[in-house]
Design a protein around this motif. Structure first.
Motif, mmCIF file in Angstrom:
data_model
loop_
_atom_site.group_PDB
_atom_site.id
_atom_site.type_symbol
_atom_site.label_atom_id
_atom_site.label_comp_id
_atom_site.label_asym_id
_atom_site.label_seq_id
_atom_site.Cartn_x
_atom_site.Cartn_y
_atom_site.Cartn_z
ATOM 1 N N ASP A 75 0.682 -0.353 -0.062
ATOM 2 C CA ASP A 75 0.015 -0.203 0.026
ATOM 3 C C ASP A 75 1.005 1.229 -0.439
ATOM 4 N N PRO A 77 3.479 3.639 -2.864
ATOM 5 C CA PRO A 77 2.845 4.162 -4.618
ATOM 6 C C PRO A 77 4.204 2.876 -5.277
ATOM 7 N N ASP A 108 -1.994 5.998 -7.158
ATOM 8 C CA ASP A 108 -1.048 6.084 -6.510
ATOM 9 C C ASP A 108 -0.631 7.277 -6.339
ATOM 10 N N ARG A 139 -4.307 1.348 -2.023
ATOM 11 C CA ARG A 139 -4.586 2.916 -2.523
ATOM 12 C C ARG A 139 -4.702 4.095 -2.882
ATOM 13 N N ARG A 281 -8.770 -4.389 -4.450
ATOM 14 C CA ARG A 281 -7.988 -4.216 -5.600
ATOM 15 C C ARG A 281 -7.888 -5.104 -6.695
#
Length: 301
Positions: A75, A77, A108, A139, A281
């Motif tokens: 989690d 970027p 991100d 994200r 996700r």
């Protein structure tokens, strides 16, 4: 095409897997652990993986890291910065502090103040507002705080290869997410007992997990080809391979993640179970540079 990973690529995979296992969220509660996220972000920054393409990495190597980060629900970027780095490299711009824009927002975006985007052959940059977490709990997105400004143009073939990389990288994230959800379900099936036996011993559950594994194996195959094609095939063929991979991996990941929820039974529908984080996700990665069946010249049911 040789689908086997080289020794260096295997080392890269092992390093990415270890980082994901050591500092990725092990529970839903740890998603709010800012100290862990800070340490994770620093570790990723120190590896230089957000600038893999500038360092000469292939599409396969970018996909390797993306897959392991998806598996570990990393989690911090990676997807956005690595794509922004590739875009900035093509127009000789500075990628520091930049993530990537998709549509009318940046992805991100945690810790980033600028986003780069590619429209046709035009590369633009735009300032960002504050990052916020949406459906994907791993994200953050950010809205634009200004008007995009053109910073360069790229040839059509370069734009096509960048899109192929974006599709292959998001496909890798989907494959990793499916792998993580499948492992979660298998581990649960080994310890959860019903009628005095682990639920994994019953065919109804075992068959679901076996079918998920078959979908993952198929996804790995199309992903490896698409990631290899980014650098090795003509742009049109690379795009086609990446589109096939995105469609297949998106459908497979959704099925595998939904199966993980199902195998968990009632607890799989609760906030405390990580299964829904994998599903979230997968659903959001599928919507990044989405592909329609009409865009490829073979039929997929």
């Amino acid at each position: 095409m040789d689908v086997r990973l080289t020794a260096e690529q295997q080392q890269l995979r092992d390093a990415a897997a270890k980082l994901a296992d050591d500092l990725g969220p092990g529970s839903v509660q740890s998603l709010a652990d800012q100290d862990r996220i800070t340490r994770l972000d620093r570790q990723i920054e120190s590896t230089g993986w957000r600038a893999l393409r500038s360092d000469g990495a292939t599409g396969v190597e970018v996909a390797i890291v993306a897959e392991e980060f998806g598996r570990g629900l990393v989690d911090a970027p990676f997807l956005g910065p690595v794509l922004a780095d590739e875009l900035a490299r093509q127009v000789d711009a500075d990628a520091d502090g930049s993530t990537i824009a998709f549509g009318d927002h940046a992805i991100d975006a945690r810790g980033y103040q600028r986003a780069l985007s590619l429209r046709d052959a035009t590369v633009s940059a735009v300032d960002l507002g504050g990052a916020r977490v949406g459906a994907d709990l791993t994200r953050a997105n950010a809205e634009f705080s200004g008007t995009p400004a053109v910073i360069g143009e790229v040839p059509d073939d370069v734009a096509a290869r960048w899109l192929a990389l974006a599709l292959a990288t998001t496909s890798a994230d989907l494959v990793g997410t499916a792998r993580g959800a499948h492992t979660l379900a298998c581990d649960y099936a080994k310890i959860r007992e019903q009628y005095g036996k682990p639920i994994g011993s019953y065919q109804a559950v075992a068959h679901l997990l076996a079918e998920s594994l078959a979908l993952i194996e198929g996804s790995v195959s199309v992903l490896r080809h698409a990631a290899w094609a980014v650098d090795e095939l003509p742009p049109a063929e690379a795009i086609r391979a990446a589109r096939v991979a995105k469609i297949y991996c998106a459908r497979a990941a959704r099925t595998v993640c939904e199966t993980s929820v199902q195998v968990h039974g009632g607890i799989g529908n609760t906030w405390e179970c990580l299964a829904h984080v994998y599903l979230r996700r997968a659903l959001t990665s599928a919507e990044l540079w989405p592909v329609r069946l009409e865009e490829i010249d073979i039929g997929l049911s």
